[in-house]
Design an enzyme around this catalytic site. Structure first.
Site, PDB file in Angstrom:
ATOM      1  N   ASP A  84      11.443 -37.630  -7.693  1.00 49.61           N
ATOM      2  CA  ASP A  84      11.162 -36.252  -8.104  1.00 49.61           C
ATOM      3  C   ASP A  84      10.530 -36.261  -9.491  1.00 49.61           C
ATOM      4  O   ASP A  84      10.700 -37.205 -10.265  1.00 49.61           O
ATOM      5  CB  ASP A  84      12.428 -35.375  -8.069  1.00 49.61           C
ATOM      6  CG  ASP A  84      13.532 -35.861  -8.998  1.00 49.61           C
ATOM      7  OD1 ASP A  84      13.656 -37.082  -9.194  1.00 49.61           O
ATOM      8  OD2 ASP A  84      14.261 -35.011  -9.541  1.00 49.61           O
ATOM      9  N   GLU A 153      16.814 -36.292  -9.920  1.00 44.93           N
ATOM     10  CA  GLU A 153      17.150 -36.828 -11.240  1.00 44.93           C
ATOM     11  C   GLU A 153      16.718 -35.848 -12.305  1.00 44.93           C
ATOM     12  O   GLU A 153      17.424 -35.624 -13.279  1.00 44.93           O
ATOM     13  CB  GLU A 153      16.472 -38.186 -11.458  1.00 44.93           C
ATOM     14  CG  GLU A 153      17.086 -39.010 -12.585  1.00 44.93           C
ATOM     15  CD  GLU A 153      16.503 -38.709 -13.959  1.00 44.93           C
ATOM     16  OE1 GLU A 153      17.087 -39.128 -14.955  1.00 44.93           O
ATOM     17  OE2 GLU A 153      15.458 -38.042 -14.038  1.00 44.93           O
TER      18      GLU A 153
HETATM   19 ZN    ZN Z   1      12.780 -40.300 -15.213  1.00 44.02          ZN
END
Ligand code: ZN
Length: 397
Positions: A84, A153
């Site tokens: 992501d 994340e």
């Molecule tokens: Zn990163």
């Protein structure tokens, strides 16, 4: 589990081609945008057994993750990272389409180029080359290589690495050592390996009093002088002077809020928020006790809420740090510094399962417009990860 992914339209041994395929997936957190499919298509033909793991929790967006493992023997060496990316922001600021993965003047441009699709492409290319090289020797492959890739994340990080690790544990899957591909180098490839991270805690202080007329203070109780004294008490002296592998802990006041529009009213409460980045001398609990001691010293009624993004951790210099430093030095000619600076990463979850260090690309353009990596860095990072794979099973037990 899926092993029947379509053949990739790119050469998995070529980190630039893999990175381009990944950048062209608009995986703005928590969307996958097809990014994990690109990885499965590259990894499955190499013999990796791929598990797509979708986690969901009430109030959060469902997130796709991938755990892929080649081999069944130990030790199991893991590359970890996230597909992501943060949003591109104002498109007007970009000189190139952030999801076109164009190459100009020896640089690959696009959101995620350094944070961290470039490093994931280097994981894949290094693994692909390693598989090929081992096959050519005719020797039996040693240990296992795995990739733990999350799509959560850059967001809340609830349905990502943490849950994949729980899933691995429930299955009896063991990780023996891990390299996270976050962009750790400040200026040039080979600058820095992160061997730990500071912890981060945000605390919310509310000091209570009693509202009243400023002309009749004896009928009210102004919380603001106490708030001011409390803030003075917690900022009067540094938390510590640092430790061998960590800089000093730091407490930063981030806002003081009363929101009182009237000049003749004593407010009923005052609030302040602070964030502490802390080293291995503290935990969230010891810091809360430290804060309460000083707040109690001032006295009066207050509430203290908090939120911990991660405790501090350290992988002490040893076989894993040396393995990665040696590989980086062999390829770049420079020995990276060991550091624990910067923000938190998913290594904070992985450290509960195995030794973990972070080494990736140069971070200068991460989260910025025109994010890019030098093609040469991508090639050399692949060589460094390849060097790690060549030596890891002899050096990590
Ligand atoms: Zn990163």
């Amino acid at each position: 589990m899926s092993t029947a992914a379509a053949a990739p339209s790119f050469d998995p041994c070529d980190p630039v081609a893999v990175a381009q395929a990944l950048i062209r997936c608009p995986s703005v957190t928590p969307e996958d945008g097809g990014a994990l499919g690109v990885l499965e298509a590259a990894l499955a033909p190499l013999g990796f057994v791929c598990h797509r793991l979708r986690f969901e929790e009430e109030g959060t967006a469902p997130v796709d993750n991938l755990y892929a493992r080649l081999g069944t023997e130990g030790p199991n060496f893991c590359f970890a990272g996230h597909t992501d990316v943060v949003p591109p922001g104002e498109l007007k600021g970009w000189s190139i389409d952030p999801f076109a993965a164009e190459i100009h003047n020896g640089r690959l441009y696009g959101r995620g180029a350094v944070d961290m699709k470039g490093a994931i492409a280097a994981f894949v290319a290094a693994a692909a080359r390693h598989v090929k090289a081992v096959k050519e020797t005719g020797d039996a492959p040693k240990g296992s290589i795995s990739l733990l890739i999350t799509g959560d994340e850059e967001g809340v990080a609830i349905n990502g690495t943490r849950k994949v690790l729980d899933w691995l544990q429930a299955k009896g899957e063991k990780l023996d050592a891990c390299v996270v591909g976050e962009p750790t180098n400040p200026k040039a490839l080979g600058d820095m390996i992160k061997i730990g991270r500071r912890g981060s805690m945000t605390a919310f202080l509310t000091v209570h009093g009693a509202q009243g007329h400023v002309a009749y203070p004896h009928l009210a109780d102004n919380p603001l002088p106490r708030l001011a004294r409390m803030l003075a008490a917690i900022t009067a002296e540094p938390l510590d002077a640092g430790t061998p592998h960590f800089q000093p802990s730091n407490l930063e006041l981030t806002t003081i809020d009363v929101g009182n529009p009237a000049h003749n009213v004593i407010p009923a409460q005052g609030k302040a928020t602070l964030n502490i980045r802390f080293n291995d001398l503290h935990t969230a609990d010891t810091l809360l006790a430290w804060l309460r001691e000083r707040l109690d010293g001032v006295g009066g009624s207050y509430e203290l809420d908090h939120f911990v993004s991660g405790d501090s951790f350290l992988t002490p210099p040893g076989p894993l740090t040396e393995l990665v430093a040696d590989a980086a030095e062999r390829v770049t000619g420079r020995r990276p510094e060991y550091s624990t600076t910067g923000g938190t990463s998913d290594a904070r979850f992985i450290k509960n399962f195995c030794p973990v260090v972070e080494f990736g690309l140069v971070g200068q353009t991460m989260h910025k417009v025109d994010e890019h990596t030098a093609l040469d860095d991508l090639t050399r990072l692949t060589d460094i990860y390849g060097e790690v794979l060549r030596n890891v099973f002899d050096r990590i037990g």
